[in-house]
Structures are given as structure tokens and as C-alpha cells.
Motif scaffolding. Structure first.
Motif, PDB file in Angstrom:
ATOM      1  N   UNK A  45      59.370  -7.486   7.547  1.00 48.34           N
ATOM      2  CA  UNK A  45      60.023  -7.205   6.378  1.00 48.34           C
ATOM      3  C   UNK A  45      59.199  -6.637   5.208  1.00 48.34           C
ATOM      4  N   UNK A  46      58.157  -7.341   5.150  1.00 54.49           N
ATOM      5  CA  UNK A  46      57.155  -7.040   3.972  1.00 54.49           C
ATOM      6  C   UNK A  46      56.449  -5.796   4.311  1.00 54.49           C
ATOM      7  N   UNK A  47      56.104  -5.328   5.421  1.00 53.68           N
ATOM      8  CA  UNK A  47      55.526  -4.178   5.720  1.00 53.68           C
ATOM      9  C   UNK A  47      56.154  -3.113   5.241  1.00 53.68           C
ATOM     10  N   UNK A  48      57.348  -3.132   5.340  1.00 52.77           N
ATOM     11  CA  UNK A  48      58.428  -2.000   4.826  1.00 52.77           C
ATOM     12  C   UNK A  48      58.686  -1.883   3.377  1.00 52.77           C
ATOM     13  N   UNK A  49      58.604  -2.988   2.707  1.00 53.69           N
ATOM     14  CA  UNK A  49      58.877  -3.108   1.294  1.00 53.69           C
ATOM     15  C   UNK A  49      58.216  -2.097   0.490  1.00 53.69           C
ATOM     16  N   UNK A  50      56.826  -1.878   0.457  1.00 55.54           N
ATOM     17  CA  UNK A  50      56.224  -0.905  -0.481  1.00 55.54           C
ATOM     18  C   UNK A  50      56.298   0.374   0.326  1.00 55.54           C
ATOM     19  N   UNK A  51      56.588   0.656   1.670  1.00 53.78           N
ATOM     20  CA  UNK A  51      56.435   1.903   2.176  1.00 53.78           C
ATOM     21  C   UNK A  51      57.649   2.572   2.234  1.00 53.78           C
ATOM     22  N   UNK A 106      63.162   7.561  12.758  1.00 53.49           N
ATOM     23  CA  UNK A 106      63.962   8.390  13.401  1.00 53.49           C
ATOM     24  C   UNK A 106      64.904   8.974  12.425  1.00 53.49           C
ATOM     25  N   UNK A 107      65.145   8.481  11.152  1.00 53.95           N
ATOM     26  CA  UNK A 107      66.382   9.069  10.373  1.00 53.95           C
ATOM     27  C   UNK A 107      65.723  10.259   9.642  1.00 53.95           C
ATOM     28  N   UNK A 142      52.423  -6.228   2.881  1.00 60.45           N
ATOM     29  CA  UNK A 142      52.245  -5.124   2.022  1.00 60.45           C
ATOM     30  C   UNK A 142      51.137  -4.411   2.120  1.00 60.45           C
ATOM     31  N   UNK A 143      49.950  -5.036   2.217  1.00 64.53           N
ATOM     32  CA  UNK A 143      48.738  -4.654   2.391  1.00 64.53           C
ATOM     33  C   UNK A 143      48.549  -3.708   3.689  1.00 64.53           C
ATOM     34  N   UNK A 144      48.975  -4.547   4.624  1.00 61.82           N
ATOM     35  CA  UNK A 144      48.725  -3.687   6.142  1.00 61.82           C
ATOM     36  C   UNK A 144      49.781  -2.465   6.202  1.00 61.82           C
ATOM     37  N   UNK A 145      50.866  -2.625   5.505  1.00 60.54           N
ATOM     38  CA  UNK A 145      51.906  -1.499   5.785  1.00 60.54           C
ATOM     39  C   UNK A 145      51.455  -0.347   4.779  1.00 60.54           C
ATOM     40  N   UNK A 146      50.805  -0.668   3.640  1.00 58.60           N
ATOM     41  CA  UNK A 146      50.205   0.302   2.976  1.00 58.60           C
ATOM     42  C   UNK A 146      49.073   1.198   3.503  1.00 58.60           C
ATOM     43  N   UNK A 147      48.266  -0.037   4.364  1.00 58.23           N
ATOM     44  CA  UNK A 147      47.291   0.877   5.174  1.00 58.23           C
ATOM     45  C   UNK A 147      47.533   1.671   6.195  1.00 58.23           C
ATOM     46  N   UNK A 148      48.516   1.116   7.206  1.00 55.27           N
ATOM     47  CA  UNK A 148      49.006   1.945   8.357  1.00 55.27           C
ATOM     48  C   UNK A 148      49.676   3.198   7.909  1.00 55.27           C
ATOM     49  N   UNK A 149      50.351   3.300   6.741  1.00 60.39           N
ATOM     50  CA  UNK A 149      51.199   4.661   6.431  1.00 60.39           C
ATOM     51  C   UNK A 149      49.911   5.737   6.141  1.00 60.39           C
ATOM     52  N   UNK A 150      48.682   5.310   6.028  1.00 62.79           N
ATOM     53  CA  UNK A 150      47.519   6.209   5.656  1.00 62.79           C
ATOM     54  C   UNK A 150      46.988   6.688   6.931  1.00 62.79           C
ATOM     55  N   UNK A 203      55.796   5.360  13.685  1.00 65.79           N
ATOM     56  CA  UNK A 203      55.003   4.188  14.277  1.00 65.79           C
ATOM     57  C   UNK A 203      54.995   2.876  13.604  1.00 65.79           C
ATOM     58  N   UNK A 204      54.809   3.139  12.325  1.00 71.01           N
ATOM     59  CA  UNK A 204      54.764   2.078  11.441  1.00 71.01           C
ATOM     60  C   UNK A 204      56.058   1.278  11.552  1.00 71.01           C
ATOM     61  N   UNK A 205      57.201   1.855  11.564  1.00 68.88           N
ATOM     62  CA  UNK A 205      58.628   1.043  11.590  1.00 68.88           C
ATOM     63  C   UNK A 205      58.776   0.447  13.005  1.00 68.88           C
ATOM     64  N   UNK A 206      58.021   1.268  13.905  1.00 69.32           N
ATOM     65  CA  UNK A 206      58.300   0.654  15.333  1.00 69.32           C
ATOM     66  C   UNK A 206      57.256  -0.670  15.345  1.00 69.32           C
ATOM     67  N   UNK A 207      56.226  -0.832  14.861  1.00 65.96           N
ATOM     68  CA  UNK A 207      55.491  -1.760  14.746  1.00 65.96           C
ATOM     69  C   UNK A 207      56.227  -3.093  14.091  1.00 65.96           C
ATOM     70  N   UNK A 208      57.056  -2.854  12.932  1.00 64.85           N
ATOM     71  CA  UNK A 208      57.689  -3.788  12.249  1.00 64.85           C
ATOM     72  C   UNK A 208      58.797  -4.197  13.410  1.00 64.85           C
ATOM     73  N   UNK A 209      59.387  -3.152  14.163  1.00 61.55           N
ATOM     74  CA  UNK A 209      60.378  -3.762  15.006  1.00 61.55           C
ATOM     75  C   UNK A 209      59.722  -4.521  16.053  1.00 61.55           C
ATOM     76  N   UNK A 210      58.628  -4.295  16.569  1.00 65.37           N
ATOM     77  CA  UNK A 210      58.074  -5.136  17.530  1.00 65.37           C
ATOM     78  C   UNK A 210      57.733  -6.701  17.067  1.00 65.37           C
ATOM     79  N   UNK A 211      57.515  -6.700  15.723  1.00 65.96           N
ATOM     80  CA  UNK A 211      57.516  -8.247  15.115  1.00 65.96           C
ATOM     81  C   UNK A 211      58.731  -8.803  15.126  1.00 65.96           C
ATOM     82  N   UNK A 212      59.899  -8.473  14.922  1.00 61.81           N
ATOM     83  CA  UNK A 212      61.113  -9.039  15.264  1.00 61.81           C
ATOM     84  C   UNK A 212      61.418  -9.341  16.308  1.00 61.81           C
TER      85      UNK A 212
END
Length: 397
Positions: A35-41, A103-104, A160-168, A174-183
Motif C-alpha cells: 500500500x505505502x509503495x503506491x501512495x507517493x507513486x 495495465x490501466x 514510500x522511499x522504496x516506491x519512489x526509488x523503484x519508479x526511477x 513492474x512497480x505495481x506487480x511488486x506491490x501485488x506480490x507483497x499482497x
């Protein structure tokens, strides 16, 4: 198959760190990380799709409103169907929805999938908090909920830090698929928990209400968290955009410092609540939060940004678990799920209204006005709290 009974524990034991408690904390850590990885991204993703501040606020806010609508039903389902099934269904919906974000191809489709994500979040987070309160000994509830909250705080420190780094370095997909894997990992942890059977009230059938959507004993702390969580909508949604506008670096450090302060504070704030109650915590904590909002409105540079992070983390880290413990303190055992649902519904409502209203304020008046308004919301919570305490004193007199 019925749910395994977790009552093999020694009756009356005051032990917090059981295997089941560790599992629910790990599951909570995984889903909060996703959840937190998606909040700032997500705001950055919306901008990439061509959206402005108003659309950013709408996409962020609709998530919390769908979670808000589902929470009362989650509370009922937890009381009637059991903890396991509700938790697993919520985690599955959450994992599927987050994984689909990349994919949206339009903001409209993303908006719809955020609604689905809110349903999964409403089910899973209500279930998780209820399961934790089942496991924690009543005498140490404030302390235990503080420790349980640390799992979410650790995710806040890293997410948030990891999400903002990964998006770079990675595409959004791929970022959102990683978040899905955590779920999905959270689902694995959830399967290892030994769930308590639902506590049945012998009078429940006779006294059941047709529209049972909240727990009355939880309303006061829930109303307070509403005014406080409004601030979270302003930080999580618009702070990355605000710092970029002001050319202030270090937004990743803001989230890290905020979460570390929050974690350290929770190591002792829960015990303070168990000994002294909410009166020892609420006013000092909200004053710290309000000061943090004022500093963000000013923010001449990185140093003030970091001080605001620490103050906000200390304040929120103290008051949030205290209000959650207060919301179930006087609740009957068979109503704990509904008390948690009531509390998180008001929390979601605050975050959702904050994201949407602040989107309009940011568009019309600028980002600085967001944090002035957020400070005013915290001031309202203090006024409401003083009214509640005054009413309690009159009843005791």
C-alpha cells in the motif's frame, strides 16, 4: 472446515509475542508495504497519464471512500463468517487490483480499479486489526496495539522511499506487480494464523439492528481520528508534488524520518496509554501534529522538512494507537470487529476527504494552503476532545 481455535493459549496469559501475533504483524507489514509503495507513486502515474491536481486527489480519495463503504459489512462478516475468510478474500482482492494498475491505460480505468482496491483494503485492514485485538491480552491492549502498529510503521519507513526509488529505475507496471506480490505474501502469512472462533452474544439475534453499520462505544475516538487523518491525505498525496514545486529535496528522507519517529514513539506510548489513558496522550500528540503541519506550510528548506517529519511522526505515532485502543476499550467482545470497522471507517473518511478537498485547495490556492487547512483540522480535533473530556467529567460528578 471450521476455524482452528487459538484458545490453546494459557487462559489469562499476558504474553503478547506469540506465534500468531508475529504472523499477523508480518501479514500486516506485507500489505502495508504494498500500500505505502503506491501512495507517493500513484500521483506521479496519474500525471504521466495526463491528470492534474484535481484528478490526483480524486484517484487517491476514491480508494478511501470505497474502503469506507465496505468496512461496516466487513465488521458484520467478521462477526458472523469468521476472521480467516474475510481476511483472505480482502488480501486477494487487494493483490489483484494493485497488480492491475500498470495495465490501466486511462485515468478512468485506474479510477475504477482504485475502487476495487478500496474494497480489498477495507476488508483486509479491518480483519487484520480485529485479529490482532483478538490475540493481544486485554490488560496489555494499548501496548500490544502499539507493537502491532509498528509493522505498519516499518512499511511506512520503507514503502514510500522504496516506491519512489523503484519508479526511477522500473516502469510503473513492474512497480505495481511488486506491490501485488507483497499482497500475495500477506496471504501466505495469513494462512499460518490460528484464528479464534467468533465470540457469540446470546442476545444478538433478539437485539440485532436492521442497519447495524457502526459501534456506538467507538464513536468518540473515531470522530477524533477523522479530523487527524485528514492531515495524512495532504501528506501522502501532495507532499512529493509540493516539495518538487518548491525545489526542496529529500522527500524520501521525510517519509523515512517520519516513520522512524513514529516507530520509536510507539515503543512507549502504548504503555503510557495502559497506565494513564488517553488524557495523558491526546493533547501533547495533536499539538506535535499541528506544529508539523505549520512547518510544512512554511518549509523554507530541507531542515524544516525533516523537523516536520519527526514532529508529525511522534504525534501520529502516539495518538493513532491510543485512539484505536480507546475505540475497543469498552466494547463487548462480540462487537470488537464492528468497533474496529467504525474506527477505520472514520480514518478512511478523513484521508479520503483530505485527498479530495486538498486537491481542490492545491489547484485553486496552492500547496501551502493544504497544510494550513490541515493544521486547522487538528485544532478542531483538540476542541472536540476537550468537549468530550468535559462531558465525561460532568457524568462522573
Amino acid at each position: 472446515m471450521g476455524e482452528p481455535l487459538a484458545e490453546k493459549r494459557v487462559k489469562g496469559s499476558d504474553k503478547i509475542w506469540t506465534r500468531d501475533f508475529v504472523m499477523i504483524c508480518l501479514a500486516n507489514l506485507c500489505i502495508f508495504m504494498g500500500f505505502q509503495m503506491t501512495m507517493p507513486t500513484i500521483p506521479l502515474f496519474v500525471e504521466q497519464l495526463g491528470g492534474d491536481d484535481r484528478l490526483v486527489g480524486a484517484v487517491l480519495g476514491i480508494f478511501t471512500f470505497s474502503a469506507l463503504l465496505v468496512r461496516p459489512y466487513a465488521g458484520k462478516m467478521l462477526e458472523t463468517k469468521g476472521r480467516r475468510i474475510v481476511f483472505l478474500i480482502g488480501l486477494a482482492i487487494f493483490a489483484f487490483s494493485v497488480g492491475s494498475f500498470g495495465f490501466m491505460g486511462s485515468i478512468g480505468l485506474l479510477f475504477l480499479m482504485r475502487i476495487v482496491q478500496g474494497v480489498g483494503w477495507g476488508l483486509s485492514s479491518t480483519a487484520s486489526g480485529t485479529i490482532a485485538s483478538d490475540i493481544i491480552p486485554a490488560k496489555r491492549r494499548g501496548e500490544g496495539m502499539g507493537y502491532y502498529g509498528l509493522s505498519g510503521n516499518l512499511a511506512l519507513a520503507l514503502g514510500p522511499t522504496l516506491g519512489l526509488f523503484l519508479v526511477t529505475v522500473l516502469p510503473f507496471q513492474q512497480l505495481f506487480l511488486i506491490c501485488s506480490l507483497l499482497g500475495i505474501l500477506a496471504m501466505g502469512m495469513a494462512l499460518l494464523i490460528r484464528y479464534q472462533k467468533v465470540a457469540k452474544d446470546p442476545l444478538a439475534v433478539v437485539t440485532a439492528k436492521r442497519f447495524d453499520i457502526y459501534e456506538k462505544s467507538a464513536l468518540q475516538p473515531s470522530l477524533l481520528i477523522f479530523f487527524i487523518s485528514v492531515t495524512f491525505g495532504g501528506i501522502a498525496t501532495f507532499l512529493p508534488l509540493y516539495t518538487a514545486e518548491k525545489d526542496v529535496g529529500g522527500i524520501q528522507w521525510y517519509f523515512l524520518l517520519y516513520a522512524l519517529a513514529l516507530m520509536v514513539t510507539r515503543l512507549f506510548s502504548g504503555r503510557l496509554y495502559d497506565r494513564k489513558g488517553h488524557r495523558a496522550i491526546f493533547i501533547p500528540s495533536t499539538l506535535l501534529i499541528m506544529t508539523g503541519m505549520v512547518l510544512l506550510a512554511w518549509m523554507p528548506g530541507e531542515a524544516v522538512l525533516y523537523v516536520a517529519a519527526v514532529l508529525y511522526g511522534m504525534g501520529f505515532g502516539s495518538v493513532q494507537p491510543a485512539l484505536q485502543a480507546w475505540s475497543i476499550e469498552k466494547t463487548a467482545p462480540h462487537r470488537k470487529a464492528m468497533a474496529n470497522a467504525t474506527y477505520f471507517s472514520f480514518f478512511d473518511l478523513g484521508v479520503g476527504i483530505g485527498a479530495i478537498v486538498f486537491g481542490q485547495i492545491g489547484y485553486l490556492l496552492g500547496y501551502r494552503s493544504i497544510y494550513v487547512t490541515a493544521a486547522c483540522s487538528v485544532l478542531i480535533s483538540i476542541i472536540v476532545y476537550l468537549w468530550i473530556v468535559r462531558s465525561e467529567n460532568k457524568l462522573r460528578a
